[in-house]
Design a protein around this motif. Sequence first.
Motif: not given
Length: 299
Positions: A253-262
């Motif tokens: 699962e992709l998730f944008l945390d601030g400016k970081e792609l997790l």
Amino acid sequence: MGSPDFAIPSLNKLYQSNHEIAAVVSNIDKRRGRGGKPSPTAVKKRALALDLPVIEVEDLHDDAFYKKIKALEADLFVVVAFRILPSRILSLPQKGAINLHASLLPKYRGAAPIHWAIINGEEKTGCTVFMLDEQVDTGMIIKQRETEIAPNETTGDLYKRLKNLGSDLLVEAVDEIAAESYSAHPQDDSKATPAPKLFTKDCKIDFHRPAQNVHNKIRGLSPFPTAWGQLDDLKFNMYRSRIGPSKDLKPGELFLDGKELLVGCEDGTVILEEVQLEGKRRMSGFDFMNGYSGIGVVH
């Protein structure tokens, strides 16, 4: 004897040494692009620039090649990123044949030692100069030098460092062989590990694995042959990563945390720093997510 650019620092430093290079052996010219003209290997191109004689070879068992090599009456054969030499070629030089290998032998024998060291999470590797025999990467060790692998270092990063570290080690070995001051010791075969060539099918990422394993595989396959997964039925390449924060994400699962792609893994997350969706250019994970509107699960 060599073909890719990994061998160029070794060629340059041997050229600058007080040893005479009788000839440079490399693979034949090949087309390196759709519809392109045949182009020389990196080693052949550099050898011609240094005005050194070049012998191109396709079939190492060819009689004409054997005669050309024999006529050189070379004292020593120096092999860097080339092919397995037939026994009658190996038997020609008076002082034998040596090879520069990008691992601390007997670990990582085979075609992809840098890739596998990183994929397996090794914290150190190095280069080995050894005497060639008829088996792959099994000969007597002359010299070794180790270096640490940084936590986020890719195969491409380490490749650049090892080709220079190895070239210095190689010239030291040639100097010692010429002076007959070298010593060689056998490898401990019980500690041998394989480093086979990697293919596209080997490079698919399984996000149901621990984050550290996923991160190691992404960086170990970068820039080539490249880690990948499927995103919205398109190939999704991953080039740079690092371990991410703890986050409740499903594997893939992709998730944008601030400016970081997790991206979610079995036990945590990995930050995808550089990615490429099929048909698009390479870009940062943040830039990718800014223009992305799909399902957001890599599998």
